[in-house]
Design a protein around this motif. Structure first.
Motif, PDB file in Angstrom:
ATOM      1  N   LEU A 188       0.832  -1.204   0.000  1.00 46.33           N
ATOM      2  CA  LEU A 188       0.000   0.000   0.000  1.00 46.33           C
ATOM      3  C   LEU A 188       0.864   1.250   0.000  1.00 46.33           C
ATOM      4  O   LEU A 188       0.641   2.187  -0.783  1.00 46.33           O
ATOM      5  N   VAL A 189       1.867   1.279   0.869  1.00 46.10           N
ATOM      6  CA  VAL A 189       2.773   2.430   0.918  1.00 46.10           C
ATOM      7  C   VAL A 189       3.511   2.589  -0.411  1.00 46.10           C
ATOM      8  O   VAL A 189       3.657   3.702  -0.939  1.00 46.10           O
ATOM      9  N   ALA A 190       3.956   1.455  -0.971  1.00 45.42           N
ATOM     10  CA  ALA A 190       4.666   1.512  -2.251  1.00 45.42           C
ATOM     11  C   ALA A 190       3.753   2.019  -3.360  1.00 45.42           C
ATOM     12  O   ALA A 190       4.169   2.827  -4.206  1.00 45.42           O
ATOM     13  N   ALA A 196       1.999   8.726  -6.547  1.00 46.25           N
ATOM     14  CA  ALA A 196       2.213  10.148  -6.271  1.00 46.25           C
ATOM     15  C   ALA A 196       3.401  10.704  -7.050  1.00 46.25           C
ATOM     16  O   ALA A 196       3.354  11.835  -7.550  1.00 46.25           O
ATOM     17  N   ASN A 197       4.461   9.929  -7.167  1.00 47.26           N
ATOM     18  CA  ASN A 197       5.670  10.393  -7.847  1.00 47.26           C
ATOM     19  C   ASN A 197       5.704  10.064  -9.321  1.00 47.26           C
ATOM     20  O   ASN A 197       6.606  10.530 -10.036  1.00 47.26           O
ATOM     21  N   GLY A 198       4.749   9.260  -9.803  1.00 47.89           N
ATOM     22  CA  GLY A 198       4.749   8.889 -11.221  1.00 47.89           C
ATOM     23  C   GLY A 198       5.962   8.070 -11.607  1.00 47.89           C
ATOM     24  O   GLY A 198       6.472   8.189 -12.730  1.00 47.89           O
ATOM     25  N   PRO A 238       6.565  -8.132  -6.624  1.00 45.36           N
ATOM     26  CA  PRO A 238       5.863  -7.425  -5.545  1.00 45.36           C
ATOM     27  C   PRO A 238       5.980  -5.912  -5.750  1.00 45.36           C
ATOM     28  O   PRO A 238       7.031  -5.418  -6.174  1.00 45.36           O
ATOM     29  N   THR A 239       4.916  -5.205  -5.489  1.00 47.36           N
ATOM     30  CA  THR A 239       4.912  -3.752  -5.738  1.00 47.36           C
ATOM     31  C   THR A 239       6.016  -3.047  -4.956  1.00 47.36           C
ATOM     32  O   THR A 239       6.613  -2.080  -5.447  1.00 47.36           O
TER      33      THR A 239
END
Length: 437
Positions: A188-190, A196-198, A238-239
């Protein structure tokens, strides 16, 4: 009508079990009829109405799935209300049936919300901004949250306890839940950081050597990112790996409209020399070098004239070299190439010489990012440069192969035979070992 009902009730007076069984059958039939009415009639009317709206372009019948899941609530509602009308049914069994039906309603409602979130995602994906800001990870997180709430409500309904008691018990299990769902929390954090940063978008070409991934991103979800490699295999990461591990994103190259060529030609250093008169006459016929040669020759003549060297020493005079002239030719060739971006850097330079010769590096950008066209342009440039090297008296360096050693061996045998024949002609007496036999 009243007499028929009295006869019906009188028929079951002597058999309470059959009375209960008939009431259950009637409830089931009523549920089936309502289910048929909702799904076959109302659902079709809703579908026809939706075809007249922009939502009809979503595809995959997503809205129909939402309505179909909500339609399943109707039979369950019939059971929750009608189960207490069944005569001679034990209260405990009636409560159990009602709880199961209520749990089914909760589950169906949660699945309908999940289908509705799929509709939201499909509508969002039709917008251009979805390529830069995918929301699939957030949708999956919302689904997970709704399913967890539904699970708590289902358990509370089945055991007939308040869901607040279950939630209070979850506080003591927070550490265990953190351990169980650590991948979800990290992902989720990733996902938030990536969005947000694209950093990565669907359609980007990324390269991650430590994960054997080199290809196009086709899906970004809450837990995983799917990459279709150029060999058509699928790599699933994994993300969080996109945050913790280094990778290369080729999006900047694709958006710039040009791709870099950075490659060297290795020159045999023994072929580097001052240009002879014959070589100067040859290169004077090259159109790309005419302006350069005229200016360079004038500069060298003025320098040598100011030198006033009475002895005309060879080392004191400046002369044109074949390697320098070739370097200028490559630069002019690239500046006149229709497939090279002239607004970007066009550079031809020498690198440090080594065991493999003197590297002449070509640094420029093609006007296309299409892989096949890029490789064709790069190959065409180096095909031409390798072919024109002998025109400047230069040769590309190549480590000797078995064929080269074979030629050397043949040359040694020829030389040995010639020397032996010359010795015989001059009257030299062969060795004794040579006369044996």
């Amino acid at each position: 009508m009243a007499s028929l009902i009295e006869q019906y009730l009188a028929f079951f007076d002597g058999s309470p079990f059959m009375y209960t069984l008939a009431a259950v059958a009637l409830l089931v039939v009523l549920s089936a009829i309502l289910n048929f009415i909702v799904k076959k009639i109302l659902l079709r009317l809703v579908n026809r109405a939706l075809r007249l709206t922009p939502a009809a372009n979503i595809g995959d019948n997503l809205i129909e799935k939402v309505i179909a899941r909500l339609a399943n609530i109707v039979p369950a509602l019939v059971f929750t209300r009608g189960v207490f009308w069944i005569p001679n049914l034990p209260e405990g069994l009636a409560s159990f049936i009602r709880n199961v039906a209520a749990s089914f309603i909760i589950l169906t409602f949660a699945m309908a919300i999940g289908a509705a979130l799929n509709v939201v995602q499909a509508i969002y994906n039709q917008r251009p901004v979805s390529l830069n800001r995918p929301i699939k990870g957030y949708i999956q997180l919302l689904k997970l949250g709704f399913y967890l709430i539904a699970a708590i409500l289902i358990i509370a309904t089945l055991i007939e306890k308040s869901p607040i008691l279950l939630l209070s018990g979850l506080g003591a299990m927070a550490a265990v839940l953190m351990l169980v769902f650590q991948d979800t929390l990290l992902s989720l954090v990733a996902s938030i950081q990536i969005s947000a940063n694209g950093m990565v978008r669907v359609g980007d070409w990324i390269e991650m050597p430590n994960q054997n991934a080199d290809g196009e991103v086709i899906d970004i979800a809450l837990h995983t990112v799917k990459i279709r490699n150029w060999d058509r295999t699928i790599t699933t990461l994994p993300t969080r790996k996109l945050i913790t591990d280094p990778f290369k994103n080729w999006r900047g190259m694709q958006e710039s409209g040009g791709r870099r060529i950075k490659r060297s030609i290795y020159i045999d250093q023994t072929s580097i020399h001052f240009m002879t008169d014959e070589e100067m006459q040859s290169v004077h016929r090259i159109r790309l070098l005419q302006d350069y040669l005229a200016g360079k020759e004038k500069e060298l003549d003025e320098w040598n004239r100011r030198l006033n060297d009475a002895n005309n020493a060879y080392a004191n005079h400046r002369r044109m070299t074949n390697i320098g002239t070739f370097r200028i030719y490559v630069e002019q060739y690239l500046k006149n190439h229709t497939s090279i971006v002239q607004d970007a850097t066009v550079l031809v330079r020498q690198l440090d010489p080594g065991a493999n010769g003197l590297p002449i590096e070509i640094y420029c950008f093609t006007n296309t990012t299409v892989w096949n066209d890029y490789e064709a342009i790069q190959s065409g440039i180096f095909d031409h440069l390798y072919s024109i090297l002998p025109r400047f008296g230069l040769y590309a360096y190549q480590q000797p192969s078995g064929r080269d050693f074979q030629k050397i061996r043949v040359l040694e045998n020829v030389t040995e035979t010639v020397l032996k024949n010359d010795s015989i002609v001059l009257g030299k007496v062969p060795d004794k070992e040579e006369n044996v036999g």
